[in-house]
Design a protein around this motif. Sequence first.
Motif, PDB file in Angstrom:
ATOM      1  N   ILE A 133      -4.962   3.727   9.265  1.00  0.00           N
ATOM      2  CA  ILE A 133      -5.599   3.482   8.494  1.00  0.00           C
ATOM      3  C   ILE A 133      -6.300   3.655   9.571  1.00  0.00           C
TER       4      ILE A 133
ATOM      5  N   VAL B 210       0.880  -1.219   0.347  1.00  0.00           N
ATOM      6  CA  VAL B 210      -0.106  -0.074  -0.122  1.00  0.00           C
ATOM      7  C   VAL B 210       0.528   1.403   0.311  1.00  0.00           C
TER       8      VAL B 210
ATOM      9  N   ILE C  23      -5.227   4.516   4.129  1.00  0.00           N
ATOM     10  CA  ILE C  23      -3.710   4.202   4.862  1.00  0.00           C
ATOM     11  C   ILE C  23      -3.148   5.969   5.142  1.00  0.00           C
TER      12      ILE C  23
ATOM     13  N   TYR D 159      -2.031  -7.357   7.955  1.00  0.00           N
ATOM     14  CA  TYR D 159      -3.582  -7.399   7.057  1.00  0.00           C
ATOM     15  C   TYR D 159      -4.226  -6.266   8.351  1.00  0.00           C
ATOM     16  N   ALA D 160      -5.484  -5.892   6.981  1.00  0.00           N
ATOM     17  CA  ALA D 160      -6.120  -4.691   7.852  1.00  0.00           C
ATOM     18  C   ALA D 160      -7.265  -5.154   8.669  1.00  0.00           C
TER      19      ALA D 160
ATOM     20  N   VAL E 212      -8.162   0.637   1.616  1.00  0.00           N
ATOM     21  CA  VAL E 212      -8.274  -0.940   2.064  1.00  0.00           C
ATOM     22  C   VAL E 212      -9.486  -0.935   2.906  1.00  0.00           C
TER      23      VAL E 212
ATOM     24  N   LEU F  94      -1.364  -5.634   3.786  1.00  0.00           N
ATOM     25  CA  LEU F  94      -0.583  -4.574   4.269  1.00  0.00           C
ATOM     26  C   LEU F  94       0.451  -5.091   3.454  1.00  0.00           C
TER      27      LEU F  94
ATOM     28  N   ASP G 128      -7.163  -6.778   3.898  1.00  0.00           N
ATOM     29  CA  ASP G 128      -6.659  -6.903   2.803  1.00  0.00           C
ATOM     30  C   ASP G 128      -5.168  -6.517   3.599  1.00  0.00           C
TER      31      ASP G 128
END
Length: 289
Positions: free
Chosen positions: A131, A78, A110, A103-104, A84, A90, A88
Motif C-alpha cells: 500500500i 483489490v 495498491i 485488512y489494510a 483503499v 483486502l 478495508d
Amino acid sequence: MRKLFLTAAAILLISVLAACSQNEDDNAEQEEQATAVETAEATNGDLVIEKSLYGRTEPSSTTPVAVQSAGEITELEVENGDTVEEDDHLATIQTAAGNKNIYAREAGEIAQLTAEEGSMASPDSGPLMVIADFDPMTINLTVAAETLDLLKTGDTYPVMIDDQEYEAEVISVGTMPDDTGLYPVEAEIGNEEGNIKTGVVASMNVPENRVKDSIILPTEAVVTESGESFVYVVKDNQAVKTNVTIKESQSEKTAVEGDVAEGDQVVVNGLLTLSDGKEVNVIEEGDNS
C-alpha cells in the motif's frame, strides 16, 4: 537652331531625371543601412543565483501487506491501482487454522500486487502487495556538506519534473553522511492529480547567492570580446556601444554595472552586424521580465 535647342532640352531633362533617380537610390541605400534589431528593457533589482539539486521521486510511505500463516488465497478484493482506506478488506486466506481476513493498515494505493485467487501464500514468499501513499510524493536528494547551509526544514523551493514546475517543502536534512560522503535530504511535493510518477528525476533550485540592487539585463544582450564586456543601448535610433562590468551571470539574466540605466532598451537580437553609432530599426521592443 530649333533642333539644337530641342537636343539641349532633352539632355537637360535626362540629367534631371538621372539626378532624381540617384537621390532616390541614395535614400533607399541609407534606409537599407539601418539594421533591424530586437531590444529588451534594462531593469533594476536583485539577481538570485540558484544551485540545482537532483533527486528521484518515491511514495511518501509504503506499507507491505504480508500473511502470518501459509494458506490459499480464496478472496482477493483489490487490484493494482485501487485506492483503499485504513481497515478495508483486502483478501481472505484459507489456512490450517481456518479463514484469515487481511485488512489494510494504512490508506493509500495498491501497488506491486502479484497474488491471484487460488494461489498459495506464505510468510516466506514475501508481501502479497504494497500500500503506497503517492500524495504527497517524496523527493530523495543527496548533497555535499557545503550545500547543507542552503537548506532548512520547512523551506519551499521550485522543482522541475518532466518539464513541469512544482513547489516542494524540505522535510528532512541529514546530519550524518551516507557511504558516499553525501548528506540525505528529503522534500515533499503535492500530487493530488497523480501526475508525478515514482522514480523520475526531480531538479530542485535552491538560492545560493543574491546580487542586490543591480541593473539586470538579458544575458544575450551582453557581448564579451578581448576581455571587454559591452552592450548596445538604443538612443535616437542609434546603437550606442556601452561598456559594462559583469557582476554575476546566469543563463538567462546578468547583473551589470556601468552607464546603463533602468528603462534603457538594449539590443538582444541583431548584434552581429552592429557597431557604435550605427542606425537601427527596432522591430520588437520588450521588457526584461
